[in-house]
Motif scaffolding. Structure first.
Motif, PDB file in Angstrom:
ATOM      1  N   ALA A  21       0.916  -1.196  -0.159  1.00 14.54           N
ATOM      2  CA  ALA A  21      -0.348   0.487   0.142  1.00 14.54           C
ATOM      3  C   ALA A  21       0.823   1.437  -0.051  1.00 14.54           C
ATOM      4  O   ALA A  21       2.527   1.776   0.466  1.00 14.54           O
ATOM      5  CB  ALA A  21      -1.529   0.332   1.352  1.00 14.54           C
ATOM      6  N   HIS A  22       0.716   2.638  -0.705  1.00 17.57           N
ATOM      7  CA  HIS A  22       0.909   3.491  -0.477  1.00 17.57           C
ATOM      8  C   HIS A  22       0.285   4.625  -0.650  1.00 17.57           C
ATOM      9  O   HIS A  22      -0.638   4.651  -1.210  1.00 17.57           O
ATOM     10  CB  HIS A  22       2.386   3.867  -1.532  1.00 17.57           C
ATOM     11  CG  HIS A  22       2.228   3.393  -3.354  1.00 17.57           C
ATOM     12  ND1 HIS A  22       2.061   4.595  -3.652  1.00 17.57           N
ATOM     13  CD2 HIS A  22       2.102   2.705  -3.423  1.00 17.57           C
ATOM     14  CE1 HIS A  22       1.503   4.205  -5.347  1.00 17.57           C
ATOM     15  NE2 HIS A  22       1.554   3.589  -4.938  1.00 17.57           N
ATOM     16  N   TRP A  23       0.110   5.719  -0.274  1.00 19.30           N
ATOM     17  CA  TRP A  23      -0.477   6.951  -0.839  1.00 19.30           C
ATOM     18  C   TRP A  23      -0.160   7.288  -2.029  1.00 19.30           C
ATOM     19  O   TRP A  23       0.757   7.077  -2.997  1.00 19.30           O
ATOM     20  CB  TRP A  23       0.270   8.655   0.179  1.00 19.30           C
ATOM     21  CG  TRP A  23      -0.042   8.054   1.549  1.00 19.30           C
ATOM     22  CD1 TRP A  23       0.428   7.697   2.784  1.00 19.30           C
ATOM     23  CD2 TRP A  23      -1.438   8.397   2.371  1.00 19.30           C
ATOM     24  NE1 TRP A  23      -0.113   7.349   3.810  1.00 19.30           N
ATOM     25  CE2 TRP A  23      -1.318   8.380   3.449  1.00 19.30           C
ATOM     26  CE3 TRP A  23      -2.156   8.843   1.959  1.00 19.30           C
ATOM     27  CZ2 TRP A  23      -2.083   8.648   4.884  1.00 19.30           C
ATOM     28  CZ3 TRP A  23      -3.480   9.079   3.046  1.00 19.30           C
ATOM     29  CH2 TRP A  23      -3.630   8.629   4.292  1.00 19.30           C
ATOM     30  N   SER A  24      -1.505   7.769  -2.883  1.00 21.57           N
ATOM     31  CA  SER A  24      -0.774   8.551  -4.489  1.00 21.57           C
ATOM     32  C   SER A  24       0.876   9.745  -3.971  1.00 21.57           C
ATOM     33  O   SER A  24       0.964  10.848  -3.045  1.00 21.57           O
ATOM     34  CB  SER A  24      -1.339   9.684  -4.417  1.00 21.57           C
ATOM     35  OG  SER A  24      -2.059   9.830  -5.718  1.00 21.57           O
ATOM     36  N   GLN A  60       0.193  15.111  -5.570  1.00 26.02           N
ATOM     37  CA  GLN A  60      -0.083  15.679  -4.517  1.00 26.02           C
ATOM     38  C   GLN A  60      -2.165  16.275  -3.922  1.00 26.02           C
ATOM     39  O   GLN A  60      -1.590  16.486  -3.111  1.00 26.02           O
ATOM     40  CB  GLN A  60       0.991  17.450  -4.842  1.00 26.02           C
ATOM     41  CG  GLN A  60       0.361  18.475  -3.291  1.00 26.02           C
ATOM     42  CD  GLN A  60       1.214  19.447  -3.602  1.00 26.02           C
ATOM     43  OE1 GLN A  60       0.455  20.421  -4.466  1.00 26.02           O
ATOM     44  NE2 GLN A  60       2.054  19.809  -2.549  1.00 26.02           N
ATOM     45  N   LEU A  63      -3.076  13.214  -3.353  1.00 27.08           N
ATOM     46  CA  LEU A  63      -2.691  12.920  -2.148  1.00 27.08           C
ATOM     47  C   LEU A  63      -3.586  13.334  -0.520  1.00 27.08           C
ATOM     48  O   LEU A  63      -4.151  12.995   0.447  1.00 27.08           O
ATOM     49  CB  LEU A  63      -1.552  12.978  -1.699  1.00 27.08           C
ATOM     50  CG  LEU A  63      -0.750  12.471  -0.147  1.00 27.08           C
ATOM     51  CD1 LEU A  63      -1.285  11.545   0.401  1.00 27.08           C
ATOM     52  CD2 LEU A  63       0.306  13.145  -0.387  1.00 27.08           C
ATOM     53  N   ILE A  64      -3.943  15.110  -1.164  1.00 25.89           N
ATOM     54  CA  ILE A  64      -4.365  15.971  -0.225  1.00 25.89           C
ATOM     55  C   ILE A  64      -6.007  14.997  -0.010  1.00 25.89           C
ATOM     56  O   ILE A  64      -6.517  15.621   1.058  1.00 25.89           O
ATOM     57  CB  ILE A  64      -4.397  17.535  -1.177  1.00 25.89           C
ATOM     58  CG1 ILE A  64      -3.265  17.726  -0.397  1.00 25.89           C
ATOM     59  CG2 ILE A  64      -6.112  18.052  -0.050  1.00 25.89           C
ATOM     60  CD1 ILE A  64      -2.888  19.456  -1.590  1.00 25.89           C
ATOM     61  N   GLN A 121      -6.965  12.387  -0.180  1.00 28.38           N
ATOM     62  CA  GLN A 121      -6.834  10.607   0.451  1.00 28.38           C
ATOM     63  C   GLN A 121      -6.820  11.569   2.255  1.00 28.38           C
ATOM     64  O   GLN A 121      -7.425  10.633   2.957  1.00 28.38           O
ATOM     65  CB  GLN A 121      -6.209  10.366  -0.139  1.00 28.38           C
ATOM     66  CG  GLN A 121      -5.617   9.370  -1.839  1.00 28.38           C
ATOM     67  CD  GLN A 121      -4.451   8.831  -2.130  1.00 28.38           C
ATOM     68  OE1 GLN A 121      -3.647   9.004  -1.010  1.00 28.38           O
ATOM     69  NE2 GLN A 121      -4.658   7.953  -3.252  1.00 28.38           N
ATOM     70  N   TRP A 178       2.650  24.001   0.047  1.00 30.40           N
ATOM     71  CA  TRP A 178       2.243  22.461   0.435  1.00 30.40           C
ATOM     72  C   TRP A 178       3.737  22.584   0.702  1.00 30.40           C
ATOM     73  O   TRP A 178       4.611  22.252   0.119  1.00 30.40           O
ATOM     74  CB  TRP A 178       1.147  21.631  -0.252  1.00 30.40           C
ATOM     75  CG  TRP A 178       0.067  22.156  -0.029  1.00 30.40           C
ATOM     76  CD1 TRP A 178      -0.950  22.680  -1.013  1.00 30.40           C
ATOM     77  CD2 TRP A 178      -1.719  21.743   0.919  1.00 30.40           C
ATOM     78  NE1 TRP A 178      -1.645  22.760  -1.087  1.00 30.40           N
ATOM     79  CE2 TRP A 178      -2.483  22.757   0.130  1.00 30.40           C
ATOM     80  CE3 TRP A 178      -1.275  21.526   2.018  1.00 30.40           C
ATOM     81  CZ2 TRP A 178      -3.748  22.326   0.209  1.00 30.40           C
ATOM     82  CZ3 TRP A 178      -2.644  21.301   2.729  1.00 30.40           C
ATOM     83  CH2 TRP A 178      -3.702  22.044   1.770  1.00 30.40           C
ATOM     84  N   GLN A 228       5.942  13.888   2.955  1.00 29.54           N
ATOM     85  CA  GLN A 228       4.420  13.391   2.440  1.00 29.54           C
ATOM     86  C   GLN A 228       4.114  13.785   3.821  1.00 29.54           C
ATOM     87  O   GLN A 228       2.625  14.014   3.594  1.00 29.54           O
ATOM     88  CB  GLN A 228       5.057  11.842   2.117  1.00 29.54           C
ATOM     89  CG  GLN A 228       3.537  11.286   2.104  1.00 29.54           C
ATOM     90  CD  GLN A 228       4.019   9.697   1.940  1.00 29.54           C
ATOM     91  OE1 GLN A 228       3.598   9.050   2.494  1.00 29.54           O
ATOM     92  NE2 GLN A 228       3.755   9.457   0.017  1.00 29.54           N
ATOM     93  N   LEU A 288       2.467  17.266   4.639  1.00 28.78           N
ATOM     94  CA  LEU A 288       1.717  17.756   3.963  1.00 28.78           C
ATOM     95  C   LEU A 288       0.648  16.861   4.650  1.00 28.78           C
ATOM     96  O   LEU A 288      -0.913  17.558   4.218  1.00 28.78           O
ATOM     97  CB  LEU A 288       1.867  16.390   2.948  1.00 28.78           C
ATOM     98  CG  LEU A 288       0.746  16.911   1.744  1.00 28.78           C
ATOM     99  CD1 LEU A 288       0.291  18.548   1.603  1.00 28.78           C
ATOM    100  CD2 LEU A 288       0.739  16.669   0.221  1.00 28.78           C
ATOM    101  N   ILE A 289      -0.109  15.020   4.527  1.00 27.09           N
ATOM    102  CA  ILE A 289      -0.815  15.000   4.946  1.00 27.09           C
ATOM    103  C   ILE A 289      -1.301  16.058   6.354  1.00 27.09           C
ATOM    104  O   ILE A 289      -2.342  15.169   6.295  1.00 27.09           O
ATOM    105  CB  ILE A 289      -0.591  13.269   5.302  1.00 27.09           C
ATOM    106  CG1 ILE A 289       0.054  12.099   4.315  1.00 27.09           C
ATOM    107  CG2 ILE A 289      -1.968  12.766   6.077  1.00 27.09           C
ATOM    108  CD1 ILE A 289       0.179  11.565   4.776  1.00 27.09           C
ATOM    109  N   ALA A 319      -2.942  18.644   4.911  1.00 29.59           N
ATOM    110  CA  ALA A 319      -4.384  19.244   4.402  1.00 29.59           C
ATOM    111  C   ALA A 319      -5.188  18.546   5.010  1.00 29.59           C
ATOM    112  O   ALA A 319      -6.396  18.604   4.815  1.00 29.59           O
ATOM    113  CB  ALA A 319      -3.928  17.466   3.691  1.00 29.59           C
ATOM    114  N   TRP A 325       7.317  -0.813  -1.572  1.00 27.25           N
ATOM    115  CA  TRP A 325       5.707  -0.671  -0.677  1.00 27.25           C
ATOM    116  C   TRP A 325       5.232  -2.397   0.673  1.00 27.25           C
ATOM    117  O   TRP A 325       4.843  -1.806   1.100  1.00 27.25           O
ATOM    118  CB  TRP A 325       5.174  -0.722  -1.477  1.00 27.25           C
ATOM    119  CG  TRP A 325       5.178   0.079  -2.731  1.00 27.25           C
ATOM    120  CD1 TRP A 325       4.845  -0.713  -3.384  1.00 27.25           C
ATOM    121  CD2 TRP A 325       5.041   1.265  -1.921  1.00 27.25           C
ATOM    122  NE1 TRP A 325       5.505   1.253  -4.286  1.00 27.25           N
ATOM    123  CE2 TRP A 325       5.190   2.562  -3.213  1.00 27.25           C
ATOM    124  CE3 TRP A 325       5.571   2.208  -1.303  1.00 27.25           C
ATOM    125  CZ2 TRP A 325       5.455   3.556  -3.447  1.00 27.25           C
ATOM    126  CZ3 TRP A 325       5.745   3.719  -0.902  1.00 27.25           C
ATOM    127  CH2 TRP A 325       5.634   4.143  -2.068  1.00 27.25           C
TER     128      TRP A 325
END
Lengths: 335, 335
Positions: free
Chosen positions: A108-111, A114, A117-118, A120, B110, B114, B117-118, B121, B319
């Motif tokens: 699994a990973h975040w997009s 950008q 990801l925001i 998500q 931003w 990562q 940023l999360i 957000a 991953w």
């Protein structure tokens, strides 16, 4: 040999950075139409060869049995952004085989987008394997297994029947011998094999033309290319180069990026395929170069040529919107 | 000349990508201790020279007048992650000069981290100029203006008195003539000047040793270096190379990255400074190379040497946590 500079990055009136690399365009018989740099150096195609890896899904009859249309086939060839529509479709593909996210072995990973990801971060606690950019390809792998009654457990492994089949497909298409010596592990855990850039381009030219392929493979290849060209959003997503290149020339260009500066593309109507590798692995360079190379295959008055040429020189703007420099392909050959 | 390969990126048993570049280490008199590649090529230092750009804040007396300690001075030299503590401190610095976010001219973005940023957000609608990685530097600029009664409006412009002063500081430190011909616009809208890599390293060696500097500048330089080494989190942030390098050798290494593959560092106790430029602009290469070069200045039994050497070879995990390859400095010279 030292590859030439293929892309420059400017700031003000100076060149700030530069990218070296190799590029080759071949026809369906493997004849080199033009090339730059060392086109015989072993190159990991990474995700650029996903359409090759999707052939078992087609040739096994799984895609038809599960009723997959253009969107599903495009997603099986994709490195997607993890946008909601990508994630939902990967889940729907798995559901057709009676499987769920737990069968995916891609991690699994975040997009990496950008903007996505925001979104998500605001709508979920953490990503699942469905959000992995490779989830469509893996859903296709699992469907190819399930349709034939092969246990998908461990399907990412070198010795699993599916990976052995893919290895055979890629040997046949690229003409390279694949084994442990030129094998690495990809980001999504499947094997990736270093092949000469020329062979990679030739494999895509075979897929684009059907030259030298059995009818089943020729038909499957054409259907995958057509699906990607019909649904470019499902091959990558919002703001992505693959999607933009295919949208610039609907039904006429197939394009797929791979990690570490690889890009493959084809113009099926002209029987041509292109492969690019930026030595340093930077996608800004492979994106500019593939656009520059593709542009040469369209006539001087064709608006597609202008659209592609515009993608070969990207203006860079800073946080205040000031134009500070450009990323520009410098070594694009004349077709 | 073509610079040599300085960093390789492997996958399995093969080299997948490679980075070329130049590196130079000099002493306080400008004598080259060792070098790789073309060290006289004009190089935009970008954010790597922020400690030089912070000298007017010190020399004007503004930093003392506003009561700035190590954290504020480190932030004035920083490219920070936009973490909450960075943003709050930039705002506090501006408040000492009676100013707010509206005076900043760096633009908003931003976080490029990562993880940060999360968090951003989930806790805010959109970033402000305080979240810009350069907001500490810009707060320092504004404080330097306000303390002397200079209108900060337009302080990012080439002709503003502050930028003229910074130009003079950088000419004196690097020995290069700076003007419109070698000027570009940086990400945060201030001028950035291409100088020979050797001159950039010499400027930092002067700051580290005080050699050839007036007492006021020597003292200001030492205080900025000491502040960064005392508060490395405020120079970059969680997970960042500048912070990790300085934490690996508390009070002994100063390190600052710049966009497009630049890294500058100094070992004040040894009177040495280093400058690196990766040709293709990739920070993974400049980070590995600066760590490799720094490691050579510590004794074979010194744990700092081992810590730095470990940063010169970075394991890449996919991953699923599988070790797929390494980023490794290949051209580190022996000191």
């Amino acid at each position: 040999m030292t590859n030439p500079v293929i892309v420059e990055v400017t700031r003000g009136s100076l060149v700030e950075s530069q990218h070296r690399g190799a590029l080759v365009a071949v026809d369906g018989d493997g004849k080199v139409v033009f090339s730059i740099g060392d086109i015989d150096a072993p190159t990991f195609p990474r995700s650029a060869c996903k359409a090759m890896q999707a052939l078992p899904l087609m040739e096994s009859g799984a895609a038809d049995a599960y009723g997959f249309g253009d969107k599903e086939l495009a997603l099986a060839c994709s490195s997607h952004n993890g946008e909601d529509a990508h994630v939902a479709l990967a889940a729907a593909m798995l559901a057709r085989a009676g499987r769920g996210v737990e069968t995916l072995e891609c991690g699994a990973h975040w997009s990496s987008s950008q903007k996505v990801l925001i979104h998500q971060a605001r709508t979920m606690d953490k990503p699942t394997a469905l959000h992995n950019n490779c989830s469509g390809k893996h859903a296709g792998f699992i469907c190819a297994c399930c349709h034939r009654g092969i246990d998908p457990n461990g399907y990412v492994g070198y010795d699993h029947p599916l990976q052995a089949e893919i290895r055979g497909v890629m040997e046949s298409l690229t003409g390279a011998v694949l084994g442990h010596d030129n094998c690495g592990t990809d980001g999504c855990s499947i094997p990736t094999y270093a092949v000469p850039l020329r062979g990679l381009a030739h494999g895509f030219a075979k897929m684009a033309t059907g030259n030298g392929l059995e009818p089943l493979r020729a038909k499957a290849s054409r259907r995958l290319f057509d699906a990607c060209m019909a649904e470019p959003f499902y091959v990558a997503g919002t703001g992505r180069a693959c999607t933009a290149l295919m949208e610039a020339a609907p039904g006429r260009i197939f394009a797929k990026t791979g990690a570490e500066g690889v890009f493959c593309a084809a113009i099926p109507e002209q029987g041509i395929a292109i492969a690019v590798k930026c030595d340093d692995g930077h996608s800004r360079a492979s994106e500019a170069m593939v656009a520059a190379a593709l542009s040469r295959f369209f006539g001087k008055d064709d608006p597609i040529r202008a659209s592609l040429a515009a993608m070969a020189t990207i203006e860079m703007h800073n946080w205040n919107g000031i134009h500070v420099g450009d990323i520009r392909a410098t070594a694009a050959p004349t077709a």
